[in-house]
Structure formats: structure tokens, C-alpha cells
Write an enzyme that holds these catalytic residues in place. Structure first.
Site, mmCIF file in Angstrom:
data_model
loop_
_atom_site.group_PDB
_atom_site.id
_atom_site.type_symbol
_atom_site.label_atom_id
_atom_site.label_comp_id
_atom_site.label_asym_id
_atom_site.label_seq_id
_atom_site.Cartn_x
_atom_site.Cartn_y
_atom_site.Cartn_z
ATOM 1 N N LYS A 1 -10.413 -23.499 -36.858
ATOM 2 C CA LYS A 1 -11.818 -23.395 -36.500
ATOM 3 C C LYS A 1 -12.483 -22.348 -37.394
ATOM 4 O O LYS A 1 -11.883 -21.287 -37.659
ATOM 5 C CB LYS A 1 -11.957 -22.977 -35.033
ATOM 6 C CG LYS A 1 -11.333 -23.975 -34.069
ATOM 7 C CD LYS A 1 -12.075 -25.301 -34.069
ATOM 8 C CE LYS A 1 -11.509 -26.259 -33.036
ATOM 9 N NZ LYS A 1 -12.313 -27.499 -32.943
ATOM 10 N N ASP B 1 -12.954 -26.705 -39.285
ATOM 11 C CA ASP B 1 -13.837 -27.333 -38.297
ATOM 12 C C ASP B 1 -14.889 -26.327 -37.857
ATOM 13 O O ASP B 1 -14.562 -25.302 -37.276
ATOM 14 C CB ASP B 1 -12.979 -27.775 -37.100
ATOM 15 C CG ASP B 1 -13.779 -28.508 -36.024
ATOM 16 O OD1 ASP B 1 -15.014 -28.603 -36.145
ATOM 17 O OD2 ASP B 1 -13.147 -28.990 -35.059
ATOM 18 N N GLU C 1 -15.084 -30.288 -40.982
ATOM 19 C CA GLU C 1 -15.402 -31.134 -39.828
ATOM 20 C C GLU C 1 -16.631 -30.591 -39.113
ATOM 21 O O GLU C 1 -16.775 -29.379 -38.945
ATOM 22 C CB GLU C 1 -14.192 -31.107 -38.891
ATOM 23 C CG GLU C 1 -14.355 -31.878 -37.617
ATOM 24 C CD GLU C 1 -13.018 -32.000 -36.868
ATOM 25 O OE1 GLU C 1 -11.947 -31.911 -37.511
ATOM 26 O OE2 GLU C 1 -13.044 -32.156 -35.641
ATOM 27 N N GLU D 1 -16.725 -36.634 -33.383
ATOM 28 C CA GLU D 1 -16.360 -36.438 -31.975
ATOM 29 C C GLU D 1 -17.576 -36.358 -31.074
ATOM 30 O O GLU D 1 -17.481 -36.666 -29.888
ATOM 31 C CB GLU D 1 -15.476 -35.197 -31.801
ATOM 32 C CG GLU D 1 -16.195 -33.884 -31.983
ATOM 33 C CD GLU D 1 -15.330 -32.675 -31.639
ATOM 34 O OE1 GLU D 1 -14.736 -32.119 -32.575
ATOM 35 O OE2 GLU D 1 -15.253 -32.294 -30.463
ATOM 36 N N ASP E 1 -13.883 -40.729 -31.083
ATOM 37 C CA ASP E 1 -13.440 -40.070 -29.854
ATOM 38 C C ASP E 1 -13.306 -41.182 -28.814
ATOM 39 O O ASP E 1 -14.189 -42.041 -28.706
ATOM 40 C CB ASP E 1 -14.471 -39.026 -29.428
ATOM 41 C CG ASP E 1 -14.071 -38.302 -28.153
ATOM 42 O OD1 ASP E 1 -13.679 -37.134 -28.247
ATOM 43 O OD2 ASP E 1 -14.147 -38.909 -27.062
ATOM 44 N N HIS F 1 -10.621 -37.706 -33.287
ATOM 45 C CA HIS F 1 -10.661 -36.462 -32.536
ATOM 46 C C HIS F 1 -9.797 -36.613 -31.294
ATOM 47 O O HIS F 1 -9.801 -37.650 -30.644
ATOM 48 C CB HIS F 1 -12.106 -36.183 -32.105
ATOM 49 C CG HIS F 1 -12.240 -35.075 -31.096
ATOM 50 N ND1 HIS F 1 -12.625 -35.284 -29.789
ATOM 51 C CD2 HIS F 1 -12.023 -33.742 -31.217
ATOM 52 C CE1 HIS F 1 -12.654 -34.125 -29.156
ATOM 53 N NE2 HIS F 1 -12.294 -33.178 -29.979
#
Lengths: 446, 446
Positions: free
Chosen positions: B226, B254, B280, B306, B329, B356
Site C-alpha cells: 500500500k 496500491d 493500482e 475493485e 471484484d 481484487h
């Protein structure tokens, strides 16, 4: 002064409009116009009393699922009850940000659909309350704010590739000089309106022609027809309407998202000889590239926005050159603050804003936004009109006033959002007497 | 055979994951992973019994507002209870269309947010039930359908400018010859996975490095970090991770929608020397043109999906060349049917699908869609990986099985969606014992 919001009431209110086919279109054959309605209340101080100390707001839906909207509004209670009564731009900016940035609730959108509309209802109720505290109708309350205050209301996240805070400030400063003069003109002349009342898809040809002629007599210079059910019917109806109103009245058409791109191009090419003013919602409100393709593929101007989820999609419709008219809706995005962002985006791109209205209470709300736009943002009403539909205004304490095809500027403090207590009581779903009676009738019919 | 769906139960289930900062990222600092969970049930016939006669489905949320999702699912009850148990592609196509085309409920999106996710939960529960009736895991149930049946499942509205039913049929027919061989290979080797477990923003550098090394030992060839909180921290963390895993392991990053376009370009230009595999969610999931600008403005490949609301937005991401990877997703769009549309769109544009997962139960669901894609749509797993997060699998009756960094193909009938009854009972909100205990602890702390 430590006055706080002390209560938060949510009501599921529905009107059985499907009985008359009012509001019928190619995607929505039988709407029961409904409001998920919220009231913020506080206690009187300084001699204030009655409804001055309430803030009213709502989401508009067309029936089933209104209870889901009500649950979403209810989820926002902790942000509001116990909070100081909002009065300033800073208060309203803070509330808007907290409601739309709560990470857990944001997951349910993000910034779209039920949860986002719920935030809009609460934000708008807070604006109603704040404007009442200031003793101003919302359009004037906004139009008296400084450019800096107005910019502070906007969440620029995801917008800065199209509009920076500095650019927004420049737009608002450029419109400052003429504010007072435009306020005067607005009060004297009202804001241009158009009417959709003649054009619902469920109406007969005779009713369409009669209502179209009446609209012209009433002073409207633009009407709108619903299309998208059947091409032959649409050609016939548009030809009848054009014959009824003559060449100088604008006739917009509205497909309510009925088409794919190729259908829209084919259909509008066939309708073009009758000179439609715009084609509204030709396809999915999410389809930015689709709208751009429709605009490029046929000669009629393109309008959209009543179902556009948020400022990020509006931004792209403008960046892509996909629309000729931006149709804001007062109750689909996150309230006044997000609509201010959209007005500024439209001003940046030089695209006129012609709001969606109708439903229940949408005319009452959105007139404030267009009037504020005229006074303090775009500074113009050229090529701009607010939709008007003559339904359900009788349920509001401060209903819209239409004179010679123009919206009169509201003078009562607030957002014109307050529904009459007797209307609320009668139309609560499912327990209100209107719905109880309907169920009894249905049982008798069996 | 007139077996019908006889009951429809909805549960609000929440896990107190915020206590450990599992799942923490730049936009979601303290998620409590939650499921709005639905169970369709019927009565046994022909000796069927137990859970074979239930269909399980859910939406994933991160806490507050899960009750709004539950209310939205509840609004769909009339479409399901009393309906014949779905068994065929035609049954599942009809249910999907009714749930997404109800004009009154559609108004609440349209096709986005709470109401659309609710439709997805119910559609997925129906797939779980139908696959159980057929005695097949969902991936295999899908992969045994004919191309014509698969095409019939898709709602092509708003897609035909990018993908027509005939084009979809051609894609599916082209993948038919190798189906049996790919089923065998899938069962023998499993489907490639990557792991996000090392990279949550709330973890220390030491924990990040330790977990990254463990991931490589466990056989993963891709991990994810992240980013988006602080650029200096991100550079340090990515450098540490790169050092820990060496040059041959892919490291995706992400941003969870944290940036505007210019921020994303600046940030990723700074991170590029550490060879991130993809960036992402650099910006708003609604911002098609923004993703295209990010992709054009810096060297790292772009992934998103997602939070993409529906097939219309995915269509445009592909049309605009805005993404290098499509991240479906399982529980955000309207279930298997809409994800099938997205798989077909991605195949048409030649963009790999890397789902995701994580949350609660998302790994369990989405593995079926990627495996079906491999067998019958794209026919490939090159450059494709399913996200894996090692959280909360113990609550499922048929949890994912990861071996050497790959998802083992599920063999139990259904969608792997069934949560254990004791987990449901413990985590019901607010009345379950896990939440009662938490409240008691909080009171003690005061």
C-alpha cells in the site's frame, strides 16, 4: 453560542403517482414519486422559533427502495446530532467533508448511489438550516458569500486536472462586479424555465398537443417530450408537437438512458428534421465516451446529468466535450457543496447549466442553485433554463412560483424544502392514510 | 419439478479487524471487514439435504453502513422468495435482469453503489444454489456451459459500441477447443496468486520485510504494498521490500484512490526506480480519463477495478486505453453475470484480468471467476494473478487453498461462499458476542 442540532428525524414519504402515468418515460413506466426526508431540529435561542430552527432535506426516488435511502440517511445521524448548528461556509464545508470522507461509509459508493444521495440530503438540510439562521433564501445566502468562502466549500479532490482552487477563485472574482445588478434583475424578471408536463410517454396524442399549446400560452419558450419507446411513435409525437407550437418554441427530447450509442445516433438522425433542441440522457449516465460518440454522430445537441453520480463524472463529460448542456440535480450528488463544484466546472468549460427538476421537491431546491449561478458564477442566463414540472408543489410550504414561463426568485429564508406536516403525515409509507386506503381499494378489487 | 425458494435470510456480520490494522491503507485507516450476507433456502426434494439446498451470497463492506447494505438486500426479497429454484443459464439470466432492471430500484443507482451491490449478493447466492444443484463448483458449472448459454447470461445494454453478442460468441467459441486440457492443468497446478499480506500501511518496516521474505519462501512471485500516505515513507518501504525480495519478484503498489492525476504522476515517477509491477487505483475509480492520463504520464503500468461500479465504466477504461490490468471484484457489480460481461470485454481488448480479493470471502468467490476465465474465455493465465490476503478464511466452510503461491481449484459444489454458522452467530452486529464483548471492554476502559 452553543446551540446544537438536537434531533434528526427521517421519513419514508411516497406519492402514488403511478396511478396517473404522470412521470412515465421509456425507462420508468410507473414511478411513485417519493422522498426519503430528513429533518434536523434544534432548540430555540434568542427568540427564534417554529420552523426557523429546523433544517429540511431529502432524496428523491421513484418508489421501491425509498426505505433503503431512509436507512442510509439514518446511518449519518451520528455526524449531525449534537453538532453545533451550522451557520458559516466553514461549518458547511466541514459537514460536507465529514459525510463524504468517512472511510467506512465511502466504501459503499464511493461517492455514488444510495450512500452519496443520503449525504446530499443531510448536507442540503444543513444548508436549509444555515440559510434560515441567516434569514436568507439559499440562493441569496450563497450569493452573498465571498469568492474565498465559496471556494472553501468545494472538495477539489479528483478535480485539479480540470479545475484548481485558483481557477475557481478567478471565475468567482470575475463574476463579482455585476452581482447586485443581477440580483435586482432576477427579482424583477425571474429565471427562465421550460416545461416537461406535456411530454410524458404515457399521455395520448391529444393530451400532448393540448398541453403543448397550453405551455406556449402560459409563456414557456421551451417544452420537452419523452422519447425512446418506439421510433415511429416518437416521430409522430414530435411532428405533432412541432406543429402545435410552431418553429420558434424549443422542443427538447429525453430518452432517459434508453439507448446504446448506435441506437441514439439512428433515432436522433430520424428526429433531427423536427429540430429538437437537445437530446437528453441518450445512453447510460456513466458513459462519458458514449455521450461523446452520440454528440459526434448526429446533429442534435446533447444534455445529461440528472443521474450523473458525482463531480468526477461531470468533470470528464466536460473534458471529453461530450455534452452541450450540464443538467445538475439538486438531490443526487452530495448537496450544495458538490453542485457548487459542478457549477464551477461548467463555468470553466463554458457549458451552460440547465438543471433537472420535477419529481417531488426538485424544482423547489434547484431554482436556488441556478439563481446563485446566475448571480455569482456564470453571471449569465443566456441559453439556460430550469426544468419545470407541475406536480406535487402543493405539498410544500414555500412552493415554486412560475410566472410567464419563469421561476420567481424565492424570498423566504431557507431552501424551500419544507414539506407540509399534513402531507408528510398522509403519505408516510406504508402507514400513512393514502397508502392504507390504496391497500383497502386493492383488496376490494380482488 | 416445482421446487421454489422458500426463505431469504439477511445477516449483518462484522469482524473487528481495525484492532490489528490489518487492511489499513491510505484511504481506509481502520476497516472493520464486514459482510451483508444473504441465504436463500428451499425445501429438500429427491433426497437432497442440508446445505445443498441453500444459496449463500454477500456484499463486502468495511463496517459502518453494513446495515444499509442489509436493508438493500432485504428490498430484493420479493424477487426471490416463491421463485423456482434457479438451475439453468436461462433462470440465472432472468433473475439478473429482473434485479437490475426494476425501474424503481434502478433509480437508486443506476447500476452502482448500495443497490447494485445488493443485486450482486443475491445473484451470486442464486449461482451458489444453482451450482450446488448441479453438483459443481461455480467455475466448473460456468465452464461447462455452451458459448450460447454464456452469451445469454450477459446484459449487453450500453456495451454494443465495444462488444456485441456476436463478438462475445466468437471469443467463447475460440476458447472452446482447449477447455478440457485447461481444466486438467488447473486441477494439477492451481491458478497463480499474489499476496498483499506484507504491505498494509499500518505495519512497521520490520514486519513488512519479514512478511515479504516469508511470501517468497511460501512460493509467491508477486507481492503488493500500500502507498499514498507519505512519499518519503513509500520510497523507503518500497526500497526495503525490493531489497528483501530481490529483482525477480514482482512488487505491485496500491494507492487506494488517494491521488489526483498530477500527484499520481509525481509519486509514481519517484517510485519507478524500484520497478513496481503496477500502480493500482491511482485515483478515483470513476475517472476514466484520469487513469488514461496517469498511464500516459509515468512509466508504471496501471491497474484498477475493485471500486469500478459496473460494466459501463470497465468498457470505457478499455476503450480509452486507460488500464493495463482489469481488477474485477466478485461482489461490487451485479454478480457473476456482470463479471462475465467484464471478462468478455477484457478478452476483446486483450487486457489481462487480475482480480481484487481480500476483505472477507472475496478470495473464496473470485477464484471461481478467474478459473472460468482461464478455461473458457481468455484461455490464458499468462500475466494474470488473483490477489490473496490471508485473513478470515477460517470462517468459511470451503476456504481457499493456497499451495506454493497458487490457488487450488475448488472441488466442492457451489461458490465457496458459505460462512460457518458459528462465525455468523458470533459476529452478528450489534448483538453477536464478539461485539457485546467489545462494548463491555470499551466501557471498562473508561
Amino acid at each position: 453560542m452553543s446551540q446544537t442540532v438536537t434531533d434528526f428525524e427521517v421519513h419514508d414519504i411516497r406519492f402514488p403517482t403511478s396511478e396517473q402515468l404522470d412521470g412515465s418515460d421509456a425507462m420508468n413506466p410507473d414511478p411513485d414519486y417519493s422522498a426519503a426526508y430528513v429533518v434536523l431540529s434544534t432548540v430555540p435561542v434568542d427568540g427564534a422559533h417554529g420552523t426557523d430552527i429546523e433544517g429540511h432535506g431529502f432524496c428523491f426516488t421513484i418508489g421501491r427502495g425509498n426505505e433503503v435511502m431512509a436507512a442510509a440517511i439514518e446511518a449519518l445521524r451520528p455526524y449531525v446530532v449534537g453538532r453545533p448548528v451550522p451557520r458559516t461556509a466553514a461549518d458547511l464545508a466541514a459537514l460536507h467533508r465529514e459525510l463524504t470522507h468517512d472511510s467506512q461509509l465511502r466504501w459503499l459508493g464511493p461517492e455514488k448511489g444510495v450512500m452519496h444521495m443520503a449525504a446530499g440530503a443531510v448536507v442540503n438540510a444543513a444548508w436549509d438550516l444555515a440559510a434560515k439562521q441567516a434569514g436568507r433564501p439559499v440562493w441569496q445566502f450563497l450569493a452573498e458569500m465571498t469568492p474565498e468562502e465559496l471556494v472553501s466549500l468545494v472538495d477539489f479532490r479528483y478535480l485539479t486536472d480540470a479545475l484548481t482552487p485558483d481557477e475557481a477563485l478567478a471565475i468567482l472574482r470575475a463574476a463579482e462586479p455585476g452581482r447586485a445588478e443581477r440580483v435586482e434583475r432576477l427579482r424583477a424578471e425571474g429565471y427562465p424555465a421550460y416545461t416537461t408536463s406535456p411530454g410524458w410517454l404515457g399521455y395520448t396524442d391529444d393530451k400532448l398537443v393540448r398541453l403543448a399549446k397550453e405551455a406556449v400560452v402560459d409563456g414557456f419558450t421551451q417544452i420537452k417530450l419523452k422519447v425512446g419507446g418506439n421510433l415511429g411513435d416518437d416521430v409522430r409525437r414530435l411532428a405533432l408537437a412541432r406543429e402545435a407550437v410552431g418553429p420558434d418554441i424549443r422542443i427538447a427530447v429525453d430518452a432517459n438512458q434508453r439507448w446504446d450509442v448506435a441506437d441514439a445516433v439512428k433515432w436522433m438522425t430520424a428526429l433531427a428534421p423536427y429540430d429538437p433542441h437537445w437530446i437528453e440522457e441518450p445512453t447510460s449516465p456513466d458513459d462519458i465516451l458514449g455521450h461523446a460518440a452520440v454528440r459526434a454522430g448526429q446533429p442534435v445537441k446533447v444534455a445529461t446529468g440528472e443521474h450523473v453520480a458525482n463531480r468526477v463524472v461531470f468533470k470528464q463529460l466536460l473534458q471529453a466535450g461530450a455534452v452541450d448542456f450540464v443538467q445538475i440535480d439538486a438531490a443526487r450528488v452530495a448537496g450544495v457543496n458538490e453542485n457548487l463544484a459542478i457549477l464551477l466546472l461548467a463555468a470553466k468549460y463554458g457549458v451552460p447549466v440547465c438543471p433537472h427538476a420535477g419529481g417531488v421537491g426538485l424544482c423547489e431546491l434547484v431554482q436556488h442553485l441556478s439563481m446563485f449561478d446566475y448571480v455569482a458564477v456564470s453571471g449569465s442566463w443566456e441559453n439556460r433554463v430550469i426544468e419545470y414540472v407541475d406536480h406535487l408543489h402543493e405539498h410544500f410550504a414555500d412552493p415554486t412560483v412560475i410566472e410567464s414561463g419563469r421561476y420567481a426568485a424565492p424570498s423566504s429564508p431557507g431552501f424551500s424544502a419544507r414539506m407540509l406536516p399534513e402531507s408528510i403525515a398522509a403519505h408516510r409509507y406504508p402507514e400513512g392514510p393514502v397508502w392504507q386506503a390504496r391497500r383497502t381499494t386493492e383488496e376490494d378489487d380482488r
